[in-house]
Design a protein around this motif. Structure first.
Motif, PDB file in Angstrom:
ATOM      1  N   THR A  80     -49.219 -29.330 -31.408  1.00  0.00           N
ATOM      2  CA  THR A  80     -50.412 -29.238 -30.575  1.00  0.00           C
ATOM      3  C   THR A  80     -50.909 -27.798 -30.191  1.00  0.00           C
ATOM      4  O   THR A  80     -51.486 -27.479 -29.048  1.00  0.00           O
ATOM      5  CB  THR A  80     -50.539 -29.997 -29.405  1.00  0.00           C
ATOM      6  N   PHE A  81     -50.192 -26.768 -30.989  1.00  0.00           N
ATOM      7  CA  PHE A  81     -50.356 -25.243 -30.354  1.00  0.00           C
ATOM      8  C   PHE A  81     -51.512 -24.774 -31.003  1.00  0.00           C
ATOM      9  O   PHE A  81     -51.847 -23.932 -30.267  1.00  0.00           O
ATOM     10  CB  PHE A  81     -49.226 -24.635 -31.245  1.00  0.00           C
ATOM     11  N   GLY A  82     -52.181 -25.309 -31.721  1.00  0.00           N
ATOM     12  CA  GLY A  82     -53.525 -24.829 -32.310  1.00  0.00           C
ATOM     13  C   GLY A  82     -54.173 -25.835 -33.353  1.00  0.00           C
ATOM     14  O   GLY A  82     -53.752 -26.754 -33.526  1.00  0.00           O
ATOM     15  N   PRO A  83     -55.473 -25.145 -33.774  1.00  0.00           N
ATOM     16  CA  PRO A  83     -56.372 -26.045 -34.593  1.00  0.00           C
ATOM     17  C   PRO A  83     -56.070 -25.974 -36.139  1.00  0.00           C
ATOM     18  O   PRO A  83     -56.661 -25.442 -36.947  1.00  0.00           O
ATOM     19  CB  PRO A  83     -57.557 -25.636 -34.612  1.00  0.00           C
ATOM     20  N   GLY A  84     -54.818 -26.434 -36.351  1.00  0.00           N
ATOM     21  CA  GLY A  84     -54.253 -26.735 -37.772  1.00  0.00           C
ATOM     22  C   GLY A  84     -54.955 -27.655 -38.764  1.00  0.00           C
ATOM     23  O   GLY A  84     -55.250 -28.927 -38.054  1.00  0.00           O
ATOM     24  N   ARG A  85     -55.413 -27.401 -39.795  1.00  0.00           N
ATOM     25  CA  ARG A  85     -56.070 -28.303 -40.711  1.00  0.00           C
ATOM     26  C   ARG A  85     -55.094 -28.579 -41.969  1.00  0.00           C
ATOM     27  O   ARG A  85     -55.098 -27.765 -42.591  1.00  0.00           O
ATOM     28  CB  ARG A  85     -57.316 -27.604 -41.165  1.00  0.00           C
ATOM     29  N   GLY A  86     -54.568 -29.674 -41.796  1.00  0.00           N
ATOM     30  CA  GLY A  86     -53.627 -30.031 -42.750  1.00  0.00           C
ATOM     31  C   GLY A  86     -54.386 -30.936 -43.844  1.00  0.00           C
ATOM     32  O   GLY A  86     -55.054 -31.888 -43.501  1.00  0.00           O
ATOM     33  N   ILE A  87     -54.186 -30.696 -45.271  1.00  0.00           N
ATOM     34  CA  ILE A  87     -54.922 -31.786 -46.009  1.00  0.00           C
ATOM     35  C   ILE A  87     -54.132 -32.040 -47.152  1.00  0.00           C
ATOM     36  O   ILE A  87     -53.055 -31.260 -47.629  1.00  0.00           O
ATOM     37  CB  ILE A  87     -56.070 -30.409 -46.856  1.00  0.00           C
ATOM     38  N   TYR A  88     -54.318 -33.539 -47.471  1.00  0.00           N
ATOM     39  CA  TYR A  88     -53.467 -34.092 -48.457  1.00  0.00           C
ATOM     40  C   TYR A  88     -54.233 -34.440 -49.587  1.00  0.00           C
ATOM     41  O   TYR A  88     -55.270 -35.308 -49.201  1.00  0.00           O
ATOM     42  CB  TYR A  88     -52.367 -35.158 -48.092  1.00  0.00           C
ATOM     43  N   ASN A  89     -54.208 -34.076 -50.796  1.00  0.00           N
ATOM     44  CA  ASN A  89     -55.077 -34.470 -51.690  1.00  0.00           C
ATOM     45  C   ASN A  89     -54.221 -35.090 -52.824  1.00  0.00           C
ATOM     46  O   ASN A  89     -53.214 -34.492 -53.416  1.00  0.00           O
ATOM     47  CB  ASN A  89     -55.630 -33.219 -52.683  1.00  0.00           C
ATOM     48  N   GLN A  90     -54.457 -36.479 -53.313  1.00  0.00           N
ATOM     49  CA  GLN A  90     -53.892 -37.225 -54.291  1.00  0.00           C
ATOM     50  C   GLN A  90     -54.893 -37.490 -55.488  1.00  0.00           C
ATOM     51  O   GLN A  90     -55.704 -38.459 -54.944  1.00  0.00           O
ATOM     52  CB  GLN A  90     -52.914 -38.360 -53.757  1.00  0.00           C
ATOM     53  N   THR A  91     -54.239 -37.106 -56.621  1.00  0.00           N
ATOM     54  CA  THR A  91     -55.088 -37.556 -57.908  1.00  0.00           C
ATOM     55  C   THR A  91     -54.296 -38.332 -58.964  1.00  0.00           C
ATOM     56  O   THR A  91     -54.447 -38.793 -59.781  1.00  0.00           O
ATOM     57  CB  THR A  91     -56.033 -36.443 -58.371  1.00  0.00           C
ATOM     58  N   GLY A  92     -52.825 -38.373 -58.452  1.00  0.00           N
ATOM     59  CA  GLY A  92     -52.177 -38.949 -59.281  1.00  0.00           C
ATOM     60  C   GLY A  92     -50.558 -39.130 -58.324  1.00  0.00           C
ATOM     61  O   GLY A  92     -50.335 -38.556 -57.586  1.00  0.00           O
ATOM     62  N   GLY A  93     -49.808 -39.756 -59.211  1.00  0.00           N
ATOM     63  CA  GLY A  93     -48.406 -39.915 -58.622  1.00  0.00           C
ATOM     64  C   GLY A  93     -48.269 -40.913 -57.432  1.00  0.00           C
ATOM     65  O   GLY A  93     -49.318 -41.700 -57.220  1.00  0.00           O
ATOM     66  N   SER A  94     -47.094 -40.676 -56.988  1.00  0.00           N
ATOM     67  CA  SER A  94     -47.097 -41.796 -55.705  1.00  0.00           C
ATOM     68  C   SER A  94     -46.467 -41.071 -54.244  1.00  0.00           C
ATOM     69  O   SER A  94     -45.854 -40.187 -54.377  1.00  0.00           O
ATOM     70  CB  SER A  94     -46.095 -42.839 -56.028  1.00  0.00           C
ATOM     71  N   LEU A  95     -46.589 -41.613 -53.158  1.00  0.00           N
ATOM     72  CA  LEU A  95     -46.496 -41.174 -51.873  1.00  0.00           C
ATOM     73  C   LEU A  95     -45.714 -42.155 -51.075  1.00  0.00           C
ATOM     74  O   LEU A  95     -46.540 -43.426 -50.911  1.00  0.00           O
ATOM     75  CB  LEU A  95     -47.592 -40.442 -51.170  1.00  0.00           C
ATOM     76  N   TYR A  96     -44.646 -42.166 -50.690  1.00  0.00           N
ATOM     77  CA  TYR A  96     -43.760 -43.415 -50.087  1.00  0.00           C
ATOM     78  C   TYR A  96     -43.826 -43.017 -48.542  1.00  0.00           C
ATOM     79  O   TYR A  96     -43.088 -41.864 -48.163  1.00  0.00           O
ATOM     80  CB  TYR A  96     -42.573 -43.803 -50.401  1.00  0.00           C
ATOM     81  N   ILE A  97     -44.456 -43.358 -47.599  1.00  0.00           N
ATOM     82  CA  ILE A  97     -44.564 -43.036 -46.017  1.00  0.00           C
ATOM     83  C   ILE A  97     -43.539 -43.956 -45.275  1.00  0.00           C
ATOM     84  O   ILE A  97     -44.017 -45.367 -45.503  1.00  0.00           O
ATOM     85  CB  ILE A  97     -45.732 -42.760 -45.507  1.00  0.00           C
ATOM     86  N   GLY A  98     -42.804 -43.886 -44.311  1.00  0.00           N
ATOM     87  CA  GLY A  98     -42.068 -44.565 -43.731  1.00  0.00           C
ATOM     88  C   GLY A  98     -42.875 -45.251 -42.451  1.00  0.00           C
ATOM     89  O   GLY A  98     -44.256 -44.695 -42.560  1.00  0.00           O
ATOM     90  N   ALA A  99     -42.376 -45.485 -41.430  1.00  0.00           N
ATOM     91  CA  ALA A  99     -42.829 -46.516 -40.307  1.00  0.00           C
ATOM     92  C   ALA A  99     -43.742 -45.431 -39.445  1.00  0.00           C
ATOM     93  O   ALA A  99     -44.736 -45.969 -38.752  1.00  0.00           O
ATOM     94  CB  ALA A  99     -41.753 -47.129 -39.461  1.00  0.00           C
ATOM     95  N   ASN A 100     -43.644 -44.215 -39.369  1.00  0.00           N
ATOM     96  CA  ASN A 100     -44.216 -43.214 -38.507  1.00  0.00           C
ATOM     97  C   ASN A 100     -45.635 -43.006 -39.088  1.00  0.00           C
ATOM     98  O   ASN A 100     -46.431 -42.331 -38.383  1.00  0.00           O
ATOM     99  CB  ASN A 100     -43.475 -42.091 -38.151  1.00  0.00           C
ATOM    100  N   GLY A 101     -46.056 -43.210 -40.360  1.00  0.00           N
ATOM    101  CA  GLY A 101     -47.188 -43.058 -40.940  1.00  0.00           C
ATOM    102  C   GLY A 101     -47.732 -41.688 -41.014  1.00  0.00           C
ATOM    103  O   GLY A 101     -47.071 -40.857 -41.045  1.00  0.00           O
ATOM    104  N   ILE A 102     -49.130 -41.603 -40.962  1.00  0.00           N
ATOM    105  CA  ILE A 102     -49.897 -40.369 -40.953  1.00  0.00           C
ATOM    106  C   ILE A 102     -50.442 -40.271 -39.662  1.00  0.00           C
ATOM    107  O   ILE A 102     -51.015 -41.112 -39.053  1.00  0.00           O
ATOM    108  CB  ILE A 102     -50.945 -40.447 -42.042  1.00  0.00           C
ATOM    109  N   GLN A 103     -50.314 -38.930 -39.362  1.00  0.00           N
ATOM    110  CA  GLN A 103     -50.639 -38.609 -37.892  1.00  0.00           C
ATOM    111  C   GLN A 103     -51.243 -37.220 -37.700  1.00  0.00           C
ATOM    112  O   GLN A 103     -50.916 -36.492 -38.963  1.00  0.00           O
ATOM    113  CB  GLN A 103     -49.283 -38.476 -36.855  1.00  0.00           C
ATOM    114  N   THR A 104     -51.738 -36.677 -36.865  1.00  0.00           N
ATOM    115  CA  THR A 104     -52.582 -35.549 -36.696  1.00  0.00           C
ATOM    116  C   THR A 104     -52.193 -35.129 -35.264  1.00  0.00           C
ATOM    117  O   THR A 104     -52.485 -35.926 -34.262  1.00  0.00           O
ATOM    118  CB  THR A 104     -53.651 -35.307 -37.119  1.00  0.00           C
ATOM    119  N   ASP A 105     -52.069 -33.809 -34.866  1.00  0.00           N
ATOM    120  CA  ASP A 105     -51.975 -33.555 -33.434  1.00  0.00           C
ATOM    121  C   ASP A 105     -53.001 -32.507 -33.301  1.00  0.00           C
ATOM    122  O   ASP A 105     -52.996 -32.109 -32.040  1.00  0.00           O
ATOM    123  CB  ASP A 105     -50.558 -32.958 -33.415  1.00  0.00           C
ATOM    124  N   SER A 106     -53.803 -31.846 -34.143  1.00  0.00           N
ATOM    125  CA  SER A 106     -54.923 -31.026 -33.748  1.00  0.00           C
ATOM    126  C   SER A 106     -56.115 -31.790 -33.514  1.00  0.00           C
ATOM    127  O   SER A 106     -56.270 -32.947 -33.973  1.00  0.00           O
ATOM    128  CB  SER A 106     -54.814 -29.965 -34.965  1.00  0.00           C
TER     129      SER A 106
END
Length: 106
Positions: A80-106
Motif C-alpha cells: 500500500t505504499f503507492g498506486p502500483g498497477r500490476g498487469i497479468y496477461n495470459q494467452t497460453g501456458g498455465s498458472l497455478y495459484i495457492g490458497a492466498n489467490g489473487i490480491q491487490t493492495d493499490s
C-alpha cells in the motif's frame, strides 16, 4: 524473458519476487514467460510495487507459454505504499495459484 528451462525462486531471506519496484514513474518492468517453468515455491509473485504514495508505477507479467507454478499469492499492485498497477496477461501456458489467490493492495 524466459523461453525454457526452470527458474526456481526459493531464497532464504525474502518472501516476494517483485516484478518492478521503484519510486520513479520512469521505471517499467515486465517478465515475459514464453516457455519453461517458473516455480515460486509458495512465495508471492508481486507485480508493481510503487515505493511512495504518489508515483504511478505500471508493470506486467506476460505469459504466452510455459508454466508458472506454486504461486503462494499473485499480488497485482503490491503493498500500500503507492498506486502500483500490476498487469497479468495470459494467452497460453498455465498458472497455478495457492490458497492466498489473487490480491491487490493499490
Amino acid at each position: 524473458i524466459q523461453n525454457g528451462g526452470t527458474f526456481s525462486f526459493n531464497p532464504g531471506n525474502v518472501a516476494y519476487l517483485f516484478i518492478g519496484a521503484s519510486s520513479s514513474a520512469a521505471t517499467h518492468a515486465q517478465y515475459d514467460m514464453n516457455g519453461g517453468v517458473l516455480d515460486m515455491n509458495n512465495y508471492t509473485l508481486a507485480v508493481a510495487l510503487s515505493a511512495n504514495s504518489s508515483t504511478l508505477l505500471t508493470c506486467a507479467v506476460n505469459q504466452t507459454g510455459g508454466s508458472i507454478t506454486n504461486v503462494g499469492k499473485l499480488d497485482l499492485g503490491a503493498f500500500t505504499f503507492g498506486p502500483g498497477r500490476g498487469i497479468y496477461n495470459q494467452t497460453g501456458g498455465s498458472l497455478y495459484i495457492g490458497a492466498n489467490g489473487i490480491q491487490t493492495d493499490s
